[in-house]
Design an enzyme around this catalytic site. Structure first.
Site, PDB file in Angstrom:
ATOM      1  N   LYS A 193       0.640  -1.022  -0.305  1.00 57.06           N
ATOM      2  CA  LYS A 193       0.135   0.071   0.276  1.00 57.06           C
ATOM      3  C   LYS A 193       0.250   1.488   0.101  1.00 57.06           C
ATOM      4  CE  LYS A 193      -3.546  -2.762   0.049  1.00 57.06           C
ATOM      5  NZ  LYS A 193      -4.206  -3.172   1.384  1.00 57.06           N
TER       6      LYS A 193
HETATM    7  C1  LIG Z   1      -5.199  -4.280   1.832  1.00 57.95           C
HETATM    8  C2  LIG Z   1      -6.558  -4.331   2.077  1.00 57.95           C
HETATM    9  C3  LIG Z   1      -7.039  -4.303   3.570  1.00 57.95           C
HETATM   10  C4  LIG Z   1      -6.514  -5.434   4.351  1.00 57.95           C
HETATM   11  O1  LIG Z   1      -5.369  -4.721   4.941  1.00 57.95           O
HETATM   12  P1  LIG Z   1      -4.295  -6.042   5.807  1.00 57.95           P
HETATM   13  O2  LIG Z   1      -3.451  -4.313   6.259  1.00 57.95           O
HETATM   14  O3  LIG Z   1      -3.487  -6.653   4.681  1.00 57.95           O
HETATM   15  O4  LIG Z   1      -5.026  -6.160   6.741  1.00 57.95           O
HETATM   16  C5  LIG Z   1      -8.411  -4.360   2.899  1.00 57.95           C
HETATM   17  N1  LIG Z   1      -9.230  -4.054   2.392  1.00 57.95           N
HETATM   18  C6  LIG Z   1      -8.587  -3.956   1.428  1.00 57.95           C
HETATM   19  C7  LIG Z   1     -10.105  -2.880  -0.550  1.00 57.95           C
HETATM   20  C8  LIG Z   1      -7.441  -3.956   1.065  1.00 57.95           C
HETATM   21  O5  LIG Z   1      -6.506  -3.605  -0.367  1.00 57.95           O
END
Ligand SMILES: *Cc1c(COP(=O)(O)O)cnc(C)c1O
Length: 382
Positions: A193
């Site tokens: 991210k």
């Molecule tokens: C990455 C992601 C999550 C979950 O995040 P984590 O930190 O990996 O638990 C939830 N929703 C979306 C759309 C994501 O891309």
């Protein structure tokens, strides 16, 4: 042989120094950097409050708990997302209902949500979880209108879109997670991210009552705050007032979050530059960039193309060590959700999108040379 992933974190010497500094301080978990990071992040997205947690999935779970999701709840979300957007409702025993996507943006279609709401008696549904898929900021003003009409809350899953914005009906920029139209928004700090903490997540809101509830639920439902205690036996005394979890972020992760956040605007500008370049280079070819070309406020977590020969292209790119990805396998077709009665054929637009979508490498550190190599390789096989 170079290897090009679809997403990658940027860690520099400043990030490393900040983490080392935190490790040498008195606080490993919940220390002063947590609050500093929460303040800085809230300011970045334009929200009043932020609560940092251990990951984006924990953020979704706490958001659902704070809004009292339970066995009676029925929540609408998109099939084109990471499973966690739906799973948070299941953690609380609630029912998930999917609605199809708008094929122009691959995000939850307001019209299909409206149709769903109109087809059932008022009170059938309790909330909506729209997702800023790939970084495209959904029109939360439109969802808010529907939500108000039907008495629903909104959790914005903004994991893909820190820094993204849509333009509202008054011509004002509305930044993802600013809490203006959604009760709560959540973000993830997973390394793919925009902002990397290793693991990490955050919930943002403008509602002081929800903020207090999230703080309590993040730490077992336990408070030591004298102003909130029902009794007080002395300095050691605490009360567990709700069934919460241990979803804390550590102070050294927050240290990393703070230095990462300082670079967020620069990284976002580079993501937008890469997107413009891809779009230019693919113009007039077999590569359909229409989903990625939407909106000036796009935050470009992903650059998603559509191609007819997706599997062949995916495999060929891998042979060249270009690790493109598919986002996402529609959630309602995953075996767990099939076990709940969902199945293929129910959301045809999401399923058609899945057949053709491919996420190309997109991260601030992608060099011009690698970018050109990706484009040249895609055009060779698409
Ligand atoms: C990455 C992601 C999550 C979950 O995040 P984590 O930190 O990996 O638990 C939830 N929703 C979306 C759309 C994501 O891309």
């Amino acid at each position: 042989m170079r290897s090009i992933p679809y997403g990658k974190q940027e860690i520099d010497s400043k990030d490393i120094a900040a983490v080392v500094d935190a490790l040498q301080s008195d606080f490993l978990t919940q220390g002063p950097r947590i609050l500093a990071f929460e303040k800085a992040f809230a300011e970045y997205v334009g929200a009043r409050y932020a609560v940092a947690v251990s990951n984006g999935t924990a953020a979704l779970h706490l958001a659902a708990l704070a809004l009292d999701v339970n066995e009676q709840s029925n929540v609408i979300t998109t099939p084109i997302t990471f499973a966690a957007s739906a799973n948070c409702i299941r953690y609380c025993g609630g029912k998930v209902t999917f609605a199809d996507i708008d094929p122009k943006t691959a995000t939850l279609d307001v019209a299909s949500v409206k149709a769903l709401l109109e087809a059932s008696p008022k009170g059938t549904y309790t909330g909506i979880i729209p997702v800023d898929y790939a970084g495209y900021p959904v029109d939360l003003e439109a969802f808010r209108k529907l939500a108000d009409e039907y008495g629903l809350w909104i959790i914005e899953d903004a994991c893909h879109a820190p820094g993204g914005y849509f333009t509202d009906s008054k011509g004002e920029k509305q930044f993802c997670g600013n809490g203006k139209f959604a009760e709560l928004a959540i973000f993830s700090f997973h390394p793919v991210k925009h902002i990397a903490c290793g693991e990490g997540g955050i919930v943002t809101t403008n509602d002081p009552a929800l903020y207090d509830r999230l703080l309590l639920l993040r730490t077992h439902g336990i408070t030591k705050d004298p102003a909130k205690l029902q009794e007080n036996h002395g300095g050691w005394y605490y009360e567990m007032q709700d069934l919460g979890f241990n979803y804390r972020l550590t102070d050294f992760q927050a240290a990393l979050g703070l230095t990462q956040l300082e670079k967020a605007d620069k990284g976002l500008a580079r993501r937008r530059e890469i997107a413009r370049y891809y779009t230019e280079q693919f113009a007039g070819t077999n590569v359909d960039t229409s989903v990625a070309d939407n909106g000036e406020g796009h935050a470009y977590h992903l650059y998603v193309i559509k191609v007819k020969n997706r599997k062949q292209l995916y495999d060929k790119l891998r042979e060249h060590h270009i690790y493109a990805q598919v986002h996402y396998i529609p959630v309602h077709t995953l075996p767990y959700y099939q076990g709940l009665g969902y199945g293929k054929g129910q959301y045809p637009l999401a399923e058609a999108f899945y057949e053709e979508c491919l996420s190309l490498p997109m991260y601030p550190g992608l060099s011009q040379e690698d970018l050109d190599f990706v484009i040249q390789t895609v055009l060779q096989y698409a």
